[in-house]
Design a protein around this motif. Structure first.
Motif, PDB file in Angstrom:
ATOM      1  N   UNK A  47       0.777  -1.086   0.129  1.00  0.00           N
ATOM      2  CA  UNK A  47       0.018   0.131  -0.060  1.00  0.00           C
ATOM      3  C   UNK A  47       0.816   1.209   0.055  1.00  0.00           C
ATOM      4  N   UNK A  48       1.986   1.340   0.622  1.00  0.00           N
ATOM      5  CA  UNK A  48       2.861   2.362   0.834  1.00  0.00           C
ATOM      6  C   UNK A  48       3.492   2.747  -0.518  1.00  0.00           C
ATOM      7  N   UNK A  49       4.073   1.486  -1.098  1.00  0.00           N
ATOM      8  CA  UNK A  49       4.734   1.750  -2.344  1.00  0.00           C
ATOM      9  C   UNK A  49       3.768   2.127  -3.551  1.00  0.00           C
ATOM     10  N   UNK A  50       2.706   1.759  -3.572  1.00  0.00           N
ATOM     11  CA  UNK A  50       1.839   1.809  -4.810  1.00  0.00           C
ATOM     12  C   UNK A  50       0.786   3.148  -4.280  1.00  0.00           C
ATOM     13  N   UNK A  59      10.768   2.212   3.880  1.00  0.00           N
ATOM     14  CA  UNK A  59      10.375   2.901   2.568  1.00  0.00           C
ATOM     15  C   UNK A  59      11.005   4.395   2.196  1.00  0.00           C
ATOM     16  N   UNK A  60      11.526   4.888   3.190  1.00  0.00           N
ATOM     17  CA  UNK A  60      12.210   6.379   2.725  1.00  0.00           C
ATOM     18  C   UNK A  60      11.223   7.215   2.375  1.00  0.00           C
ATOM     19  N   UNK A  61       9.805   6.885   2.518  1.00  0.00           N
ATOM     20  CA  UNK A  61       8.893   7.825   2.406  1.00  0.00           C
ATOM     21  C   UNK A  61       8.553   8.737   3.408  1.00  0.00           C
ATOM     22  N   UNK A  62       8.135  10.091   3.120  1.00  0.00           N
ATOM     23  CA  UNK A  62       7.714  10.831   4.090  1.00  0.00           C
ATOM     24  C   UNK A  62       6.427  10.297   4.609  1.00  0.00           C
TER      25      UNK A  62
END
Length: 620
Positions: free
Chosen positions: A4-7, A32-35
């Motif tokens: 879910x995070x990646x997509x 993930x390195x996502x904010x």
């Protein structure tokens, strides 16, 4: 979670007790390195995530992620208002003077300004509103302490962080008022995670509506008088202006209460019980006139100090709300009145939060993840997904790894007074005394209403005394929640009797809690104005309110209450539901299916035998 995070997709995930859902979303977020933005139900859970869980995982995974904690204004010390409080010398009691002295000592060393750092400071202390700011009384960049402002620092750190921890109240308050910084933060994140998501709907409704309360008026009158007397003495008759506001607050409280006297808790009244009455309408008009007069006086001295401009805006808002409540409500909204011993609040709320989530999800592609131990009783988690306009979202259910059949039993007394019978509360108290006496305390009694709380507690104490069973009975309202729970844990042979706030968010693993007694099935109160409005809306859609709403709400609440019992893989316990309808009515099967798969007992002798086995295992 990771997919879910990646997509950048939505996900609604129910994870039973012991699954480790906190780590299940934090690990993929950090990797993930996502904010990201993480929102949870309470400030204490925020602190747990920020101070314990996240640093531990970040260090273990070796990820240099910058973390930030963001709370609402009233969680942070306002240096300007603290100085004003000391100068005014106006305190409700001596305890407040001592509390202010502690805060001043702490203020010299704190970096965050978060009042949660002060051990033993009761969050109900009357000194807290004196040393914190609100959206209404904050001076913004005109404040003489703007450079040192703890709220500004917290927001600045949040905007610079990779992962920010907020709470649901702050999230919705900001989306509706755009006051805390979340509205600026949300567009910049790739993932938004909502833990304890079952609380989102009710929390959202609080902030998407509007309120007008007598205590709100009194706070305004106090701030106006203090500013006028210290910054513009002699330029207006400030005591008269503030006195008119105080009188309006008193009249609103009296008109809202009507014939109700000597209230111990909050009573929720339907809007039509007071709307249209001459005294109620006159109270609203007098309130608007008093707010108008205050605004006029403040505008005349607006250039003397920045406080007066803010106070004038507050007066305008109060007058506008008073006139809005004097007019009929808009469609798809419901009004009611909460009347307490010292306060009355007029409340208008939408019936749902679907539009808000639909709007937010459409703004930009990001992962929206919602998780809790209780989100529904079917595989589609319809109780939550329908309320939050997430019918299109993928759902995931992960059962608890605990061995409920081996470690827990549930018992519904067969021959017991029904909840509608006058003898029911006393019978619950007597039953609790017998169970706790056999177990040596270690018992929670959870009630569905505050009204029966003292009756059950007294019956429990009387029955324990008659049986010569020494039990320490702790009752909600005697002390702050945290203190009450600590005394339950520290005192041998303890029983805690609590209502709504103890049905969830309480974690007592091990032998300290081994019996949970629920007084009756937690159906929504049919007289509640919001419940009535939702029922009418379902009927208009051709749906059965009992099946679609009452049973669904009861199943979720029952699941929450039962969740207090088994908190670790070695726990043992007995769940008792003192409501024979669970055996007798056809809907009982659906409600039982919502509970963890505990073994079922038939008689009180069976229940006592199971408690004896628990005691035996404990001593062995």
């Amino acid at each position: 979670m990771a997919r879910a995070i990646v997509r950048r997709e939505p996900l609604v995930a129910e994870a039973g007790t012991g699954v480790g859902k906190t780590f299940a979303y934090l690990v993929p977020l950090l990797l993930s390195g996502r904010r990201a933005l993480v929102s949870t139900a309470t400030k204490s859970l925020q602190d747990q995530l920020f101070l314990r869980d996240l640093p531990r995982l970040r260090d273990t995974l070796g990820k240099p992620v910058k973390l930030a904690l963001l709370k609402g204004r009233t969680s942070y010390l306002c240096l300007h208002r603290m100085a004003q409080a000391r100068e005014s010398g106006s305190f409700p009691d001596r305890q407040s003077i001592r509390a202010l002295a502690r805060i001043e000592t702490w203020a010299a060393a704190t970096r965050s300004g978060d009042l949660a750092e002060i051990d033993g400071l009761d969050d109900r202390s009357p000194v807290i509103p004196l040393v914190t700011s609100t959206r209404d009384n904050c001076l913004g960049q005109e404040c003489p302490r703007w450079r040192d402002c703890h709220v500004v620092k917290a927001r600045r750190e949040a905007m610079a962080a990779d992962l920010v921890v907020v709470n649901h109240h702050l999230f919705f308050a900001d989306l509706s008022l755009r006051d805390s910084g979340v509205a600026e933060l949300l567009p910049s994140v790739d993932a938004a995670v909502f833990d304890e998501a079952h609380q989102l709907v009710e929390t959202g409704l609080q902030f998407l509506g509007q309120q007008l309360g007598s205590s709100q008026l009194l706070d305004y009158a106090r701030d106006l008088l203090a500013a006028g007397q210290s910054l513009a003495r002699g330029l207006a008759d400030w005591p008269r202006v503030a006195g008119a506001l105080e009188l309006a607050a008193r009249d609103l409280r009296l008109a809202s209460a009507g014939p109700l006297r000597e209230l111990r808790g909050v009573v929720k009244l339907r809007w039509d019980e007071r709307a249209g009455q001459a005294a109620f309408q006159q109270a609203l008009e007098s309130l608007a006139q008093a707010a108008d007069a205050a605004q006029d006086a403040l505008v005349a001295v607006e250039g003397a100090a920045p406080e007066f401009g803010r106070l004038a805006e507050r007066g305008e808002l109060l007058a506008r709300r008073a006139r809005a409540f004097a007019a009929p409500p808009a469609l798809e909204r419901v009004r009611w009145i909460d009347v307490g011993p010292r306060d009355a609040r007029l409340i208008e709320s939408p019936l749902h939060i679907r539009d808000l989530f639909t709007e937010q999800r459409a703004l930009a592609p990001r992962a929206w993840i919602f998780t809790s131990a209780t989100l529904g009783s079917d595989d589609r988690l319809s109780w939550f997904t329908e309320a939050a306009a997430l019918e299109d979202a993928p759902t995931l259910r992960v059962d608890s790894p605990f061995d409920y059949p081996a470690h827990a039993r549930t018992w519904v007394p067969r021959h017991f007074p029904k909840p509608a019978e006058p003898s029911h509360p006393a019978a619950v108290g007597a039953l609790a005394a017998r169970l706790a006496g056999r177990l040596g305390g270690r018992t929670f009694v959870l009630t569905t209403t505050l009204r029966v709380l003292p009756v059950i507690a007294q019956a429990l104490q009387d029955a324990a005394a008659a049986a010569a069973e020494p039990l320490s009975v702790w009752v909600q309202g005697q002390h702050p929640k945290r203190t009450l729970l600590q005394r339950f844990l520290d005192t041998p042979r303890s029983v805690l009797v609590g209502s709504a706030s103890f049905w969830e968010g309480i974690d007592v693993p091990g032998e300290a809690l081994q019996c949970v007694l629920i007084d009756k099935l937690p159906f929504p109160p049919p007289g509640d104005p919001l419940v009535q409005a939702r029922s009418q809306a379902l009927q208009a859609e051709g749906r059965d309110p009992f099946d679609a709403y009452y049973l669904a709400e009861a199943a979720i609440a029952l699941k929450q209450g039962a969740g207090r019992l088994i908190r670790s893989e070695d726990d043992l316990g007995l769940l008792v539901i003192a409501d024979p309808r669970l055996r007798q009515m056809p809907y009982g099967r659906r409600l039982r299916a919502a509970l963890p798969p505990m073994g079922a007992l038939d008689t009180e002798d069976d229940a006592m035998a199971w408690l004896d086995e628990i005691v035996s295992r404990r001593s062995g």
